[in-house]
Design a protein around this motif. Structure first.
Motif, PDB file in Angstrom:
ATOM      1  N   ILE A 233     129.982 -40.202 206.039  1.00  0.00           N
ATOM      2  CA  ILE A 233     131.078 -40.079 207.013  1.00  0.00           C
ATOM      3  C   ILE A 233     130.545 -39.578 208.347  1.00  0.00           C
TER       4      ILE A 233
ATOM      5  N   GLY B 116     141.233 -41.379 210.787  1.00  0.00           N
ATOM      6  CA  GLY B 116     140.426 -42.604 210.837  1.00  0.00           C
ATOM      7  C   GLY B 116     141.181 -43.767 211.447  1.00  0.00           C
TER       8      GLY B 116
ATOM      9  N   LEU C 209     136.267 -45.357 205.203  1.00  0.00           N
ATOM     10  CA  LEU C 209     136.798 -43.992 205.323  1.00  0.00           C
ATOM     11  C   LEU C 209     137.977 -43.772 204.386  1.00  0.00           C
TER      12      LEU C 209
ATOM     13  N   SER D  33     138.127 -41.060 201.431  1.00  0.00           N
ATOM     14  CA  SER D  33     139.191 -40.054 201.329  1.00  0.00           C
ATOM     15  C   SER D  33     139.796 -40.038 199.926  1.00  0.00           C
TER      16      SER D  33
END
Length: 562
Positions: A157, A267, A284, A288
């Motif tokens: 990330i 994001g 992303l 998550s």
């Protein structure tokens, strides 16, 4: 030589237990890490497939990405199975090792353990606490994978956006810290529930052990009420634990879900501003969703660690109980039968003779037998027992036990075939066993059993009456053919006619061997070679039963016994 068990603290015990299975724990860490790392990389490949395959219309890279995802899926499937197998193995190894240690402790500690910890508490520790301890090692594989995959996802990330990387590095620890507000009350409530469960089991064990007596006097309803009360208290404390667990699960879902939503929103906002690509946004989002797994594993590990810590505290309480005697003696026992001399009471037991001890206080004479058999070193600190010229504490326990055998007033019968109960070491033929049964006036017990010596004895011999259990225990003691045999009240539960037959046969059965009878029965006293009369813990007179009947104090004790 194996290292001694670490019992200085629950944490040290758990670390020691883990070191005993270090190879399998290492394998679990490897499998668990590869399993979760493969999951963590899946969103990255999916993002690449979108950006470099679909958007760029590069079908070769799209195919490679698809093959990579299939490979990662296969890695997940393979190592998920391997991780689960090794995790269960770690769980069972730790649990069974704890149970084994407790079993060895029970068998070697002697009379000290029942005095310190109730039977119900011991049962609960072996049956429940050992399982809770094992759960800690079940979770080590997943925990290690969770930590490594969290670190990998944070790096991935960070490469997409340093701001989101900081959010992950700070947000996940904050989520875990929020769960501590629920975990702390859970720890206290689990400790309370464990205490209640131990007390309930203790009441249940006492009730079952005395059920025959309770029914005889119509008092079983009292103990049933006590058990019901303890059961309700345990249920209420269990409900408190359940509420804490439910709060933990709900809070975990709320915190991790909220973090996932926040992370995805950040994001998406960056994607709208053109700061990241569509594929990176999808990656992303996948990250998550994945980050929920490490948080869940961490909270599950902490919960299991709390339960295991409480269980470890109970386990080391058992393992750290000092034994009634220490097996540190190195001096060989006397080669030939020798005099046993108790300095506390002044009793002298001559070898090869049938001796009885009579006391106005039965506990004093029973304690004499315990001292002579060395079953509690605390009784020998000030006044040792000598076997010939040797202090019995300097002689190794195996050597001592093989030649001096004690049969208590309330001996235990174990479940299994009757033949094994009477002759545990299988040293006697069936003919010899039958002869001893006849000498102990116990053949009538065998006549009532369809399978004879193959009859399966139930737990504690509950299928027999009190007098039958006592006679079978006497047979077991006689079949040991011990050089020195200490019998405490061997006929207290049998009728006078049976006792007379036993008294008539006993001198011949034990001819040439040392035998001490702790009894006040005139029938047995009349059959022995010598009687020791004890007053206030001291031997005050000795002689034959007929001679000692001239003493008023002795006569009063014997008449009371009759």
């Amino acid at each position: 030589m194996a290292k001694p068990t670490e019992v200085r603290s629950p944490s040290r015990y758990l670390i020691w237990l883990g070191l005993q299975q270090l190879p399998s724990l290492a394998a679990g860490v490897l499998f668990g890490s590869l399993w979760l790392l493969a999951q963590a990389l899946m969103p990255l490949l999916l993002g690449w497939a979108i950006d470099f395959g679909v958007n760029a219309q590069n079908w070769s890279l799209l195919l490679l990405s698809a093959i990579g995802m299939v490979f990662l899926g296969a890695v997940q499937a393979i190592f998920a199975v391997l991780r689960h197998r090794i995790a269960v193995s770690n769980w069972l190894q730790a649990s069974f090792r704890s149970v084994q240690l407790i079993g060895h402790k029970i068998s070697r500690t002697g009379a000290a353990l029942p005095k310190a910890i109730s039977t119900g508490e011991l049962v609960n520790t072996a049956a429940s606490d050992a399982t809770r301890i094992g759960q800690i090692y079940d979770l080590t594989a997943r925990l290690s994978g969770a930590v490594l995959s969290y670190a990998l996802v944070s790096i991935l990330i960070w490469q997409i956006s340093w701001g989101l990387g900081v959010t992950v590095l700070l947000g996940v620890p904050v989520c875990c810290a929020l769960l501590l507000f629920i975990i702390r009350p859970l720890q206290a409530r689990q400790r309370e529930q464990r205490e209640m469960a131990g007390k309930m089991t203790a009441v249940g064990a006492d009730t079952v052990a005395g059920l025959r007596v309770l029914r005889g006097i119509g008092g079983e309803h009292i103990f049933v009420s006590r058990y019901r009360e303890r059961s309700q208290q345990t249920r209420f404390s269990g409900n408190k634990v359940a509420r804490s667990v439910a709060n933990l699960e709900g809070t975990q879902l709320l915190v991790t879900g909220g973090f996932s939503v926040l992370f995805t929103w950040l994001g998406a906002a960056m994607a709208l501003r053109g700061e990241i690509s569509t594929g990176q946004l999808i990656s992303l989002y996948g990250f998550s969703v994945f980050l929920v797994t490490p948080v869940r594993i961490l909270s599950e590990t902490v919960s299991a660690a709390i339960r295991g810590y409480v269980g470890a505290r109970k386990t080391i309480a058992v393992l750290s109980t000092p034994p009634a005697y220490q097996d540190a003696g190195q001096t060989p026992a006397p080669r030939q039968p020798a005099v046993l001399r108790d300095t506390a009471s002044g009793a002298v037991i001559q070898p090869g003779r049938l001796t009885a001890v009579v006391s106005s206080v039965p506990a004093s004479s029973a304690e004499l037998a315990e001292r002579l058999g060395r079953f509690d070193d605390a009784l020998l600190e000030a006044n040792p027992v000598f076997w010939g010229d040797l202090d019995t504490r300097t002689i190794g326990i195996p050597d001592l036990r093989s030649r001096i055998v004690l049969s208590e007033a309330d001996p235990q019968l174990f479940s299994g075939p009757l033949r094994e109960l009477l002759d545990p070491e299988a040293r006697n033929s069936d003919q010899r066993i039958l002869q001893i049964l006849e000498d102990a006036s116990s053949l009538d017990i065998l006549d009532g059993l369809e399978e004879g010596l193959d009859h399966h004895v139930t737990e504690r011999g509950r299928g027999f009456s009190g007098g039958q259990r006592q006679r079978l225990a006497l047979c077991r003691a006689l079949l040991s053919d011990a050089e020195t045999l200490l019998l405490v009240e061997p006929t207290s539960a049998v009728d006078a006619h049976t006792e007379a037959r036993i008294a008539a046969k006993l001198p011949a059965v034990r001819a040439g061997k040392t035998t001490l009878l702790v009894t006040a029965s005139p029938l047995l006293l009349g059959a022995v070679d010598e009687v020791l009369f004890m007053i206030d813990g001291k031997i005050s007179a000795r002689g034959s039963h007929r001679e000692l009947l001239q003493l008023p104090d002795y006569r009063a004790v014997v008449i009371r016994g009759e």
